[in-house]
Design an enzyme around this catalytic site. Structure first.
Site, PDB file in Angstrom:
ATOM      1  N   LYS A  13     -11.480  -3.014  18.894  1.00  0.00           N
ATOM      2  CA  LYS A  13     -10.090  -3.430  19.163  1.00  0.00           C
ATOM      3  C   LYS A  13      -9.655  -3.088  20.594  1.00  0.00           C
ATOM      4  CE  LYS A  13      -9.018  -2.953  14.252  1.00  0.00           C
ATOM      5  NZ  LYS A  13      -7.982  -3.033  13.238  1.00  0.00           N
ATOM      6  N   LYS A  51       9.395 -16.978  -9.892  1.00  0.00           N
ATOM      7  CA  LYS A  51       8.726 -15.852 -10.538  1.00  0.00           C
ATOM      8  C   LYS A  51       7.598 -16.360 -11.451  1.00  0.00           C
ATOM      9  CE  LYS A  51       9.466 -11.990 -13.571  1.00  0.00           C
ATOM     10  NZ  LYS A  51      10.230 -11.512 -14.695  1.00  0.00           N
ATOM     11  N   PHE A  90      -4.805   3.635  14.585  1.00  0.00           N
ATOM     12  CA  PHE A  90      -5.067   4.616  13.531  1.00  0.00           C
ATOM     13  C   PHE A  90      -6.243   4.121  12.700  1.00  0.00           C
ATOM     14  CE2 PHE A  90      -1.738   7.905  13.032  1.00  0.00           C
ATOM     15  CZ  PHE A  90      -0.975   7.580  14.144  1.00  0.00           C
ATOM     16  N   LYS A 143     -13.805   0.977  15.362  1.00  0.00           N
ATOM     17  CA  LYS A 143     -12.493   0.312  15.555  1.00  0.00           C
ATOM     18  C   LYS A 143     -12.004   0.486  16.993  1.00  0.00           C
ATOM     19  CE  LYS A 143     -11.228   0.644  10.743  1.00  0.00           C
ATOM     20  NZ  LYS A 143     -10.517   1.315   9.663  1.00  0.00           N
ATOM     21  N   ASP A 190      -4.552  -6.276   4.974  1.00  0.00           N
ATOM     22  CA  ASP A 190      -5.574  -7.116   5.592  1.00  0.00           C
ATOM     23  C   ASP A 190      -5.550  -8.548   5.058  1.00  0.00           C
ATOM     24  OD1 ASP A 190      -6.574  -5.217   7.317  1.00  0.00           O
ATOM     25  OD2 ASP A 190      -7.810  -4.312   5.764  1.00  0.00           O
ATOM     26  N   ASN A 214       0.842  -1.195   0.000  1.00  0.00           N
ATOM     27  CA  ASN A 214       0.000   0.000   0.000  1.00  0.00           C
ATOM     28  C   ASN A 214       0.880   1.248   0.000  1.00  0.00           C
ATOM     29  OD1 ASN A 214       0.516   0.842   2.844  1.00  0.00           O
ATOM     30  ND2 ASN A 214      -0.412  -1.160   3.233  1.00  0.00           N
TER      31      ASN A 214
HETATM   32  N1  CTP Z   1      -4.257  -3.109  12.049  1.00  0.00           N
HETATM   33  C1  CTP Z   1      -3.574  -4.197  12.536  1.00  0.00           C
HETATM   34  N2  CTP Z   1      -3.618  -5.385  11.876  1.00  0.00           N
HETATM   35  C2  CTP Z   1      -4.338  -5.533  10.746  1.00  0.00           C
HETATM   36  C3  CTP Z   1      -5.039  -4.424  10.226  1.00  0.00           C
HETATM   37  C4  CTP Z   1      -4.978  -3.236  10.907  1.00  0.00           C
HETATM   38  O1  CTP Z   1      -2.926  -4.077  13.569  1.00  0.00           O
HETATM   39  N3  CTP Z   1      -4.358  -6.685  10.137  1.00  0.00           N
HETATM   40  C5  CTP Z   1      -4.222  -1.834  12.792  1.00  0.00           C
HETATM   41  C6  CTP Z   1      -3.569  -0.686  12.044  1.00  0.00           C
HETATM   42  O2  CTP Z   1      -2.197  -0.597  12.361  1.00  0.00           O
HETATM   43  C7  CTP Z   1      -4.343   0.516  12.557  1.00  0.00           C
HETATM   44  C8  CTP Z   1      -5.714  -0.036  12.892  1.00  0.00           C
HETATM   45  O3  CTP Z   1      -5.531  -1.435  13.014  1.00  0.00           O
HETATM   46  O4  CTP Z   1      -3.815   1.042  13.745  1.00  0.00           O
HETATM   47  C9  CTP Z   1      -6.778   0.222  11.857  1.00  0.00           C
HETATM   48  O5  CTP Z   1      -6.346  -0.177  10.600  1.00  0.00           O
HETATM   49  P1  CTP Z   1      -7.257   0.024   9.322  1.00  0.00           P
HETATM   50  O6  CTP Z   1      -6.554  -0.547   8.140  1.00  0.00           O
HETATM   51  O7  CTP Z   1      -7.753   1.441   9.254  1.00  0.00           O
HETATM   52  O8  CTP Z   1      -8.547  -0.839   9.685  1.00  0.00           O
HETATM   53  P2  CTP Z   1      -8.896  -2.344   9.603  1.00  0.00           P
HETATM   54  O9  CTP Z   1      -9.027  -2.841  10.997  1.00  0.00           O
HETATM   55  O10 CTP Z   1      -7.970  -3.071   8.720  1.00  0.00           O
HETATM   56  O11 CTP Z   1     -10.368  -2.271   8.993  1.00  0.00           O
HETATM   57  P3  CTP Z   1     -10.827  -1.902   7.492  1.00  0.00           P
HETATM   58  O12 CTP Z   1      -9.771  -2.427   6.578  1.00  0.00           O
HETATM   59  O13 CTP Z   1     -12.117  -2.631   7.375  1.00  0.00           O
HETATM   60  O14 CTP Z   1     -10.995  -0.425   7.450  1.00  0.00           O
END
Ligand code: CTP
Length: 403
Positions: free
Chosen positions: A341, A288, A323, A337, A278, A209
């Site tokens: 969490k 490859k 975040f 969240k 995710d 990303n």
């Molecule tokens: N985070 C994490 N582990 C994951 C995904 C996210 O620890 N697998 C943490 C990120 O570091 C951030 C927070 O969770 O502090 C929120 O991440 P974000 O990507 O905004 O949300 P998600 O929980 O992944 O939800 P969504 O993708 O549905 O928005």
């Protein structure tokens, strides 16, 4: 605190010297005592009188002038300084300082001082990028000098590129940072995650990303500046980790989970700025992947939600900050969240806004606490936002420890 600190401001002969007037003025406004040393070339750009009026102190331009202090002047200034700031720093003064040349008041004082030195290079892009200048800058940094990196933009020589002196407000904030209460988080362990994760597809490709790591690295630096023991768990990033923090570099979400869980038990504050992928690719190809078919289907498995796991394991005296980077329904998703969490705070940022989110130096955030307090910050430099986040997290921890 910067109040009553003696700052020796070295002004050298570049067109940006006029900005040093505002730097001196701002330093004085925040309570510092400013003593200006100008090189001869600088006096062609700005007069000594201007600095004398702005600082209320005599200005030194030569080794051989009227004596303002009966100790040997350059030694007196070198000793008096709580901090030396050279802004702008020309390629010439950087080269001299890097090589121990002391042929005027400023360079002699620099050789004699034990105070921390900050320097803000400002010059034509080619001069800045010249390997000789770069080597000199690196040498000074390796000796413990702090570079205030130049901005990019329109330069006086008519070209656009790197080499602009940063805004005086930004320079003064950096100097103020130096004097913040560097003991306020002593004894605390802060774990910061930063940058995005890479999920491999094959040995040469990955899913990733746009996160640059700027926000997380700034958080690590802010905690370090307050005396905390900082562990920075970082996905791939081009940034240089702040000195004095323990860096753990890795790539995938699963590796990040392992590293974070191993550090968690004795951590006081976790700030999870990383953009964790995710999903990961189910069958990572050993070799490859060659293009043969019209379509390539990748099956993705859900990655562990690291923050959620930390929330489940959280002890009463641990603070967890997450975040939420969103493009819509910011507050609603962030609140969700925070609850799901088990966080103490969440930093919500709308990454669809210009100047906010990935890869920018600024960000636009709202910080939501568990008791539904919302602190809305204006568009700010990520470094400043990091300070607010760290200070709020520290307050949360103090509240918890008080019971
Ligand atoms: N985070 C994490 N582990 C994951 C995904 C996210 O620890 N697998 C943490 C990120 O570091 C951030 C927070 O969770 O502090 C929120 O991440 P974000 O990507 O905004 O949300 P998600 O929980 O992944 O939800 P969504 O993708 O549905 O928005």
């Amino acid at each position: 605190m910067i109040k009553d600190k003696n700052i020796v401001l070295g002004v050298t002969g570049g067109i940006a010297a006029y900005k040093a007037v505002e730097i001196a003025s701002r330093l004085r406004k925040v309570g510092a005592k400013v003593h200006v040393v100008m090189t001869k070339a600088a006096t062609s750009f700005v007069t000594e009188l201007t600095f004398r009026e702005i600082t209320g102190n005599p200005v030194t331009t030569t080794m051989w002038g009227e004596v303002a202090n009966w100790n040997v002047e350059h030694i007196a200034l070198a000793k008096l300084a709580d901090l030396v700031l050279i802004a702008p720093a020309t390629a010439n003064v950087i080269a001299k300082a890097a090589n121990g040349i002391a042929d005027d008041m400023l360079t002699t004082m620099l050789l004699a001082t034990k105070a921390p030195v900050y320097f803000a290079p400002a010059m034509n892009t080619n001069m800045l990028e010249n390997p000789v200048t770069q080597e000199n800058i690196r040498k000074l940094e390796s000796l413990g000098w702090h570079q205030i990196e130049p901005d990019s933009g329109y330069l006086a020589c008519g070209v656009s590129g790197a080499g602009r002196l940063p805004e005086p407000s930004a320079i003064v904030e950096r100097i103020e940072d130096h004097f913040i209460d560097s003991d306020s988080m002593k004894g605390l362990k802060v774990l910061v995650t930063a940058a995005g994760t890479y999920e491999p597809i094959d040995p040469v490709r990955y899913i990733g990303n746009r996160s640059s790591g700027k926000m997380g690295y700034a958080v690590a630096e802010a905690a370090r500046n307050r005396g905390a023991e900082v562990v920075l768990v970082s996905g791939p990033s081009a940034l240089k980790p702040p000195a004095g923090v323990r860096i753990i570099k890795l790539e995938s979400a699963c590796d990040m989970r392992d590293a974070v869980l191993a550090e968690y038990p004795d951590t006081d504050i976790v700030i999870k700025a990383a953009a964790v992928a995710d999903y990961r690719v189910r069958n990572v190809a050993e070799n490859k992947i060659k293009k043969k078919d019209e379509e390539l289907v990748l099956v993705l498995d859900k990655n562990p939600d690291i923050l959620k796991e930390l929330g489940q394991l959280k002890k009463p005296n641990q603070v967890l900050v997450g975040f939420a980077a969103e493009t819509r329904n910011l507050m609603e998703y962030a609140q969700e969240k925070l609850q799901k969490k088990n966080l103490d705070m969440i930093v919500a940022n709308d990454v669809s806004k210009p100047g906010a989110g990935f890869n920018t130096d600024t960000n636009l955030v709202k910080i939501i606490t568990r008791d539904s307090d919302v602190k809305e910050l204006p568009m700010m430099d990520k470094k400043r936002i990091a300070e607010v986040i760290v200070d709020m997290a520290k307050e949360k921890l103090q509240e918890k420890c008080r019971g």
